[in-house]
Write a protein that holds these residues in place. Structure first.
Motif, PDB file in Angstrom:
ATOM      1  N   VAL A  85      -4.716   5.595  53.377  1.00 33.48           N
ATOM      2  CA  VAL A  85      -5.647   4.473  53.358  1.00 33.48           C
ATOM      3  C   VAL A  85      -6.615   4.634  52.194  1.00 33.48           C
ATOM      4  O   VAL A  85      -7.057   5.737  51.886  1.00 33.48           O
ATOM      5  CB  VAL A  85      -6.428   4.347  54.686  1.00 33.48           C
ATOM      6  CG1 VAL A  85      -5.503   3.956  55.809  1.00 33.48           C
ATOM      7  CG2 VAL A  85      -7.170   5.634  55.019  1.00 33.48           C
ATOM      8  N   SER A  86      -6.931   3.520  51.568  1.00 34.71           N
ATOM      9  CA  SER A  86      -7.859   3.554  50.439  1.00 34.71           C
ATOM     10  C   SER A  86      -9.288   3.754  50.913  1.00 34.71           C
ATOM     11  O   SER A  86     -10.125   4.268  50.174  1.00 34.71           O
ATOM     12  CB  SER A  86      -7.766   2.245  49.643  1.00 34.71           C
ATOM     13  OG  SER A  86      -8.165   1.141  50.444  1.00 34.71           O
ATOM     14  N   SER A  87      -9.575   3.327  52.140  1.00 33.35           N
ATOM     15  CA  SER A  87     -10.931   3.418  52.653  1.00 33.35           C
ATOM     16  C   SER A  87     -10.883   3.671  54.154  1.00 33.35           C
ATOM     17  O   SER A  87     -10.233   2.941  54.893  1.00 33.35           O
ATOM     18  CB  SER A  87     -11.699   2.116  52.365  1.00 33.35           C
ATOM     19  OG  SER A  87     -12.969   2.115  52.985  1.00 33.35           O
ATOM     20  N   TRP A  88     -11.567   4.713  54.586  1.00 32.90           N
ATOM     21  CA  TRP A  88     -11.707   4.993  56.017  1.00 32.90           C
ATOM     22  C   TRP A  88     -13.201   5.169  56.285  1.00 32.90           C
ATOM     23  O   TRP A  88     -13.814   6.131  55.829  1.00 32.90           O
ATOM     24  CB  TRP A  88     -10.944   6.244  56.415  1.00 32.90           C
ATOM     25  CG  TRP A  88     -10.857   6.463  57.908  1.00 32.90           C
ATOM     26  CD1 TRP A  88     -11.850   6.290  58.831  1.00 32.90           C
ATOM     27  CD2 TRP A  88      -9.707   6.917  58.648  1.00 32.90           C
ATOM     28  NE1 TRP A  88     -11.407   6.589  60.094  1.00 32.90           N
ATOM     29  CE2 TRP A  88     -10.104   6.982  60.015  1.00 32.90           C
ATOM     30  CE3 TRP A  88      -8.420   7.276  58.300  1.00 32.90           C
ATOM     31  CZ2 TRP A  88      -9.223   7.401  61.015  1.00 32.90           C
ATOM     32  CZ3 TRP A  88      -7.544   7.684  59.299  1.00 32.90           C
ATOM     33  CH2 TRP A  88      -7.935   7.740  60.641  1.00 32.90           C
ATOM     34  N   VAL A 109       3.444  15.742  64.119  1.00 36.34           N
ATOM     35  CA  VAL A 109       2.683  16.173  62.942  1.00 36.34           C
ATOM     36  C   VAL A 109       1.915  14.983  62.379  1.00 36.34           C
ATOM     37  O   VAL A 109       2.482  13.891  62.201  1.00 36.34           O
ATOM     38  CB  VAL A 109       3.622  16.757  61.865  1.00 36.34           C
ATOM     39  CG1 VAL A 109       2.830  17.118  60.603  1.00 36.34           C
ATOM     40  CG2 VAL A 109       4.345  17.979  62.414  1.00 36.34           C
ATOM     41  N   CYS A 110       0.642  15.173  62.096  1.00 33.68           N
ATOM     42  CA  CYS A 110      -0.227  14.110  61.586  1.00 33.68           C
ATOM     43  C   CYS A 110      -0.719  14.478  60.199  1.00 33.68           C
ATOM     44  O   CYS A 110      -1.360  15.522  60.020  1.00 33.68           O
ATOM     45  CB  CYS A 110      -1.399  13.901  62.533  1.00 33.68           C
ATOM     46  SG  CYS A 110      -2.708  12.835  61.894  1.00 33.68           S
ATOM     47  N   ARG A 111      -0.403  13.634  59.227  1.00 36.21           N
ATOM     48  CA  ARG A 111      -0.882  13.820  57.855  1.00 36.21           C
ATOM     49  C   ARG A 111      -1.680  12.592  57.443  1.00 36.21           C
ATOM     50  O   ARG A 111      -1.183  11.471  57.589  1.00 36.21           O
ATOM     51  CB  ARG A 111       0.288  14.049  56.890  1.00 36.21           C
ATOM     52  CG  ARG A 111       1.124  15.285  57.195  1.00 36.21           C
ATOM     53  CD  ARG A 111       2.277  15.450  56.198  1.00 36.21           C
ATOM     54  NE  ARG A 111       3.046  16.668  56.443  1.00 36.21           N
ATOM     55  CZ  ARG A 111       4.142  16.733  57.197  1.00 36.21           C
ATOM     56  NH1 ARG A 111       4.604  15.614  57.784  1.00 36.21           N
ATOM     57  NH2 ARG A 111       4.774  17.878  57.371  1.00 36.21           N
ATOM     58  N   VAL A 112      -2.886  12.798  56.926  1.00 34.04           N
ATOM     59  CA  VAL A 112      -3.782  11.706  56.556  1.00 34.04           C
ATOM     60  C   VAL A 112      -4.240  11.906  55.121  1.00 34.04           C
ATOM     61  O   VAL A 112      -4.746  12.979  54.765  1.00 34.04           O
ATOM     62  CB  VAL A 112      -5.007  11.634  57.487  1.00 34.04           C
ATOM     63  CG1 VAL A 112      -5.943  10.504  57.053  1.00 34.04           C
ATOM     64  CG2 VAL A 112      -4.572  11.451  58.936  1.00 34.04           C
ATOM     65  N   LEU A 113      -4.080  10.863  54.301  1.00 36.16           N
ATOM     66  CA  LEU A 113      -4.503  10.890  52.905  1.00 36.16           C
ATOM     67  C   LEU A 113      -5.472   9.743  52.675  1.00 36.16           C
ATOM     68  O   LEU A 113      -5.152   8.584  52.948  1.00 36.16           O
ATOM     69  CB  LEU A 113      -3.283  10.759  51.980  1.00 36.16           C
ATOM     70  CG  LEU A 113      -3.542  10.826  50.469  1.00 36.16           C
ATOM     71  CD1 LEU A 113      -4.195  12.142  50.087  1.00 36.16           C
ATOM     72  CD2 LEU A 113      -2.222  10.654  49.703  1.00 36.16           C
ATOM     73  N   VAL A 114      -6.676  10.056  52.184  1.00 39.89           N
ATOM     74  CA  VAL A 114      -7.750   9.079  52.027  1.00 39.89           C
ATOM     75  C   VAL A 114      -8.291   9.154  50.608  1.00 39.89           C
ATOM     76  O   VAL A 114      -8.417  10.244  50.036  1.00 39.89           O
ATOM     77  CB  VAL A 114      -8.887   9.348  53.037  1.00 39.89           C
ATOM     78  CG1 VAL A 114     -10.063   8.408  52.807  1.00 39.89           C
ATOM     79  CG2 VAL A 114      -8.376   9.196  54.470  1.00 39.89           C
TER      80      VAL A 114
END
Length: 419
Positions: A85-88, A109-114
């Motif tokens: 997401v570009s914005s969290w 498995v949870c991967r988050v890129l911000v």
């Protein structure tokens, strides 16, 4: 901090840039491809390296249904969840996603890129909770320490993609990230207006590859083989995900939009939350209108509170468009974040792509292009519904605006800063 770094920081935080760039190359597609079929797929392949493959089911997901769908995808996951997401930002949407992630199946498995530039308070309020939920969280092109290095061009090259991939088998993409009031608000005024599309089928692998590419850059390493399962045909829709990386000349986003607009024969309905078009885009819209195509544009009518120059830059293009048969509406019911395109009766695009030169030069973008009559009809119906909450900018009234309005509406596109 001295004055010059403060000015540069203000430029960056207000949007894409405060520097106006000249683009010697502006694509115009004069050999109009058809709006469907193998020749359209070939035209896209020649332009952006992505054709439209069969075997997809697609579903339009809008407004409050976006959050509901993300919650359902999180709870349905059995192997992996990938969020880019570009914005969290903290708020109701963030709380609901955190609650869903806390309730996901064991072993997922949870991967988050911000992108950190447009995610205020994420670092202090959201990241620790995601980490506590055993999610691997990374920043896309993070700032170094407490000091921003303004000579680093990567600081301007941000990530604007919105991707959610579940188990490598289902994907969503759309216009905006996780906002503080996303998907809620009093009736009839909404807090947020956005459009996503959910897809199952071969194109999900393209969404996964887009995530994997950015995840690798952020230091997350290679994804396991299980993240790329063999995907069987799921339906009749033809689709392809067009990945775009900022380019100083021609981005894939610009190439894709030009091909899709050129394909229009009867209808070209465009919604864009950041509409500061290049001369080539304006020329193509005008050419299509003069050929008898019903060209309609829906853009924001409410300026972002921290970006007062956006509306002025957007309106600088109205004069030529209105004089040449293009119809323009400004959406007034809520902040508009959707980026969609409807061409004729089958062709659509839904994604994060801004129609603005600085964005094309610097941002990572993506859009799902779909050839499917039911989706096109649903998106067209949604477009018409949005027009009931918008004000049409009429040519005669536009000509009669006052001197002050004429001046403020003609600010150069370099003043823009799009969400």
């Amino acid at each position: 901090m001295n004055r010059v770094p403060r000015l540069l920081l203000a430029c960056l935080l207000s949007g894409t840039a405060c520097i106006h760039r000249d683009y010697p190359q502006q694509l115009r597609v004069y050999d109009d491809p058809p709006g469907s079929g193998p020749r359209l797929s070939l035209a896209l392949y020649q332009s952006v390296g992505v054709g439209l493959r069969p075997g997809h089911t697609v579903r339009l997901v809008q407004d409050e249904r976006i959050l509901e769908t993300l919650e359902a995808e999180i709870l349905q996951a059995r192997e992996s969840l990938h969020l880019l997401v570009s914005s969290w930002q903290p708020g109701e949407a963030s709380e609901r996603l955190l609650h869903a992630l806390a309730g996901r199946q064991p072993g997922v498995v949870c991967r988050v890129l911000v992108d950190p530039l447009h995610s205020p308070d994420f670092e202090d309020t959201v990241r620790p909770r995601l980490v506590g939920l055993n999610c691997d969280v990374r920043d896309f092109r993070p700032f170094v320490g407490e000091t921003v290095v303004f000579a680093d061009e990567r600081l301007e090259a941000r990530n604007h993609r919105q991707l959610v991939i579940r188990d490598g088998r289902s994907g969503l993409t759309g216009g905006s990230g996780v906002g503080p009031s996303w998907g809620s608000g009093p009736t009839p005024t909404k807090a947020w207006r956005d459009t996503y599309v959910q897809v199952e089928g071969p194109a999900v692998r393209q969404l996964q590859q887009a995530f994997a590419r950015d995840w690798l850059e952020a230091g997350g390493g290679l994804l396991p083989e299980s993240a790329f399962p063999v995907l069987e045909s799921q339906g009749e829709a033809r689709a392809g995900f067009v990945l775009s990386t900022g380019s100083p000349s021609l981005s894939y986003s610009e190439r894709m939009v030009q091909v899709l607009m050129a394909a229009a024969r009867s209808r070209l309905w465009l919604t864009n939350a950041c509409f500061v078009p290049t001369a080539s885009t304006v020329d193509t819209l005008i050419r299509k209108a003069q050929e008898g195509v019903d060209v309609r544009i829906l853009v924001p009518g409410l300026p972002p509170a921290d970006m007062p120059g956006v509306l002025a830059a957007q309106r600088a293009s109205y004069e030529r468009l209105l004089e040449n048969g293009v119809r323009v509406w400004e959406y007034r019911n809520a902040p508009l974040h959707a980026r969609t395109l409807v061409v004729d009766d089958q062709l659509t695009a839904v994604g994060s792509n801004n129609l603005e030169a600085n964005s094309s030069a610097m941002l990572e973008e993506g859009a799902l292009v779909v050839e499917d009559a039911p989706l096109a009809q649903e998106l067209a119906t949604s477009f018409e519904r949005d027009l009931t909450h918008a004000v049409e900018i009429r040519r005669d009234e536009w000509r009669q605006r006052g001197l002050f309005q004429r001046f403020t509406y003609q600010l150069p596109p370099s003043t823009t800063g799009c969400p």
